[in-house]
Design a protein around this motif. Sequence first.
Motif, PDB file in Angstrom:
ATOM      1  N   MET A   1      28.501  31.096 -44.882  1.00 25.82           N
ATOM      2  CA  MET A   1      27.338  31.602 -45.595  1.00 25.82           C
ATOM      3  C   MET A   1      27.158  33.099 -45.300  1.00 25.82           C
ATOM      4  SD  MET A   1      25.542  28.976 -47.081  1.00 25.82           S
ATOM      5  CE  MET A   1      23.829  28.698 -46.805  1.00 25.82           C
ATOM      6  N   ILE A   2      26.619  33.796 -46.275  1.00 25.89           N
ATOM      7  CA  ILE A   2      26.406  35.240 -46.188  1.00 25.89           C
ATOM      8  C   ILE A   2      25.017  35.522 -45.611  1.00 25.89           C
ATOM      9  CG2 ILE A   2      25.563  35.406 -48.543  1.00 25.89           C
ATOM     10  CD1 ILE A   2      27.790  38.056 -47.362  1.00 25.89           C
ATOM     11  N   LEU A  35      30.344  32.551 -60.206  1.00 23.55           N
ATOM     12  CA  LEU A  35      30.484  33.518 -59.115  1.00 23.55           C
ATOM     13  C   LEU A  35      29.115  34.045 -58.706  1.00 23.55           C
ATOM     14  CD1 LEU A  35      32.024  35.385 -57.180  1.00 23.55           C
ATOM     15  CD2 LEU A  35      32.230  37.006 -59.075  1.00 23.55           C
ATOM     16  N   TYR A  36      28.322  34.469 -59.684  1.00 26.60           N
ATOM     17  CA  TYR A  36      27.009  35.019 -59.355  1.00 26.60           C
ATOM     18  C   TYR A  36      26.165  33.999 -58.599  1.00 26.60           C
ATOM     19  CZ  TYR A  36      22.520  37.101 -59.294  1.00 26.60           C
ATOM     20  OH  TYR A  36      21.343  37.607 -58.821  1.00 26.60           O
ATOM     21  N   SER A  37      26.122  32.786 -59.113  1.00 23.57           N
ATOM     22  CA  SER A  37      25.318  31.744 -58.478  1.00 23.57           C
ATOM     23  C   SER A  37      25.780  31.486 -57.048  1.00 23.57           C
ATOM     24  CB  SER A  37      25.396  30.457 -59.302  1.00 23.57           C
ATOM     25  OG  SER A  37      24.551  29.481 -58.757  1.00 23.57           O
ATOM     26  N   SER A  38      27.091  31.467 -56.840  1.00 28.92           N
ATOM     27  CA  SER A  38      27.635  31.241 -55.489  1.00 28.92           C
ATOM     28  C   SER A  38      27.262  32.367 -54.539  1.00 28.92           C
ATOM     29  CB  SER A  38      29.156  31.109 -55.544  1.00 28.92           C
ATOM     30  OG  SER A  38      29.526  29.951 -56.244  1.00 28.92           O
ATOM     31  N   SER A  41      23.392  32.290 -53.903  1.00 27.93           N
ATOM     32  CA  SER A  41      23.057  31.133 -53.062  1.00 27.93           C
ATOM     33  C   SER A  41      23.573  31.277 -51.636  1.00 27.93           C
ATOM     34  CB  SER A  41      23.631  29.855 -53.673  1.00 27.93           C
ATOM     35  OG  SER A  41      23.080  29.646 -54.949  1.00 27.93           O
ATOM     36  N   GLY A  42      24.464  32.258 -51.415  1.00 29.12           N
ATOM     37  CA  GLY A  42      24.991  32.493 -50.080  1.00 29.12           C
ATOM     38  C   GLY A  42      26.226  31.691 -49.747  1.00 29.12           C
ATOM     39  N   TYR A  43      26.782  30.976 -50.726  1.00 34.61           N
ATOM     40  CA  TYR A  43      27.976  30.173 -50.468  1.00 34.61           C
ATOM     41  C   TYR A  43      29.253  30.997 -50.505  1.00 34.61           C
ATOM     42  CZ  TYR A  43      24.910  26.197 -50.889  1.00 34.61           C
ATOM     43  OH  TYR A  43      23.896  25.312 -50.694  1.00 34.61           O
TER      44      TYR A  43
END
Length: 83
Positions: A1-2, A35-38, A41-43
């Motif tokens: 996670m970011i 990609l944006y959603s990931s 979301s921090g994934y």
Amino acid sequence: MIDNNFTKRLKEYRIAEGYYKKAAFANSLRVSDQLYSSVESGYKKPSKDFIAKLVHYSDKSEVYWLYGIEESFINLKNIINSQ
């Protein structure tokens, strides 16, 4: 996670720009919805290309997106250090 602060900045910026749907903002950045959603979301960590697109779109610095430091703070620090 970011870093949670990055994802928070990203989401807050998207909403402040009037994009209530992630897909619409992803389209503006010219990245895939997935990609944006990931990233938001921090994934998934944002790539250099993703950050470059954010910088170009938002006119905010890479330092802001990565560390949350506003350009005005950097300028103030430079002024203080030059005295």
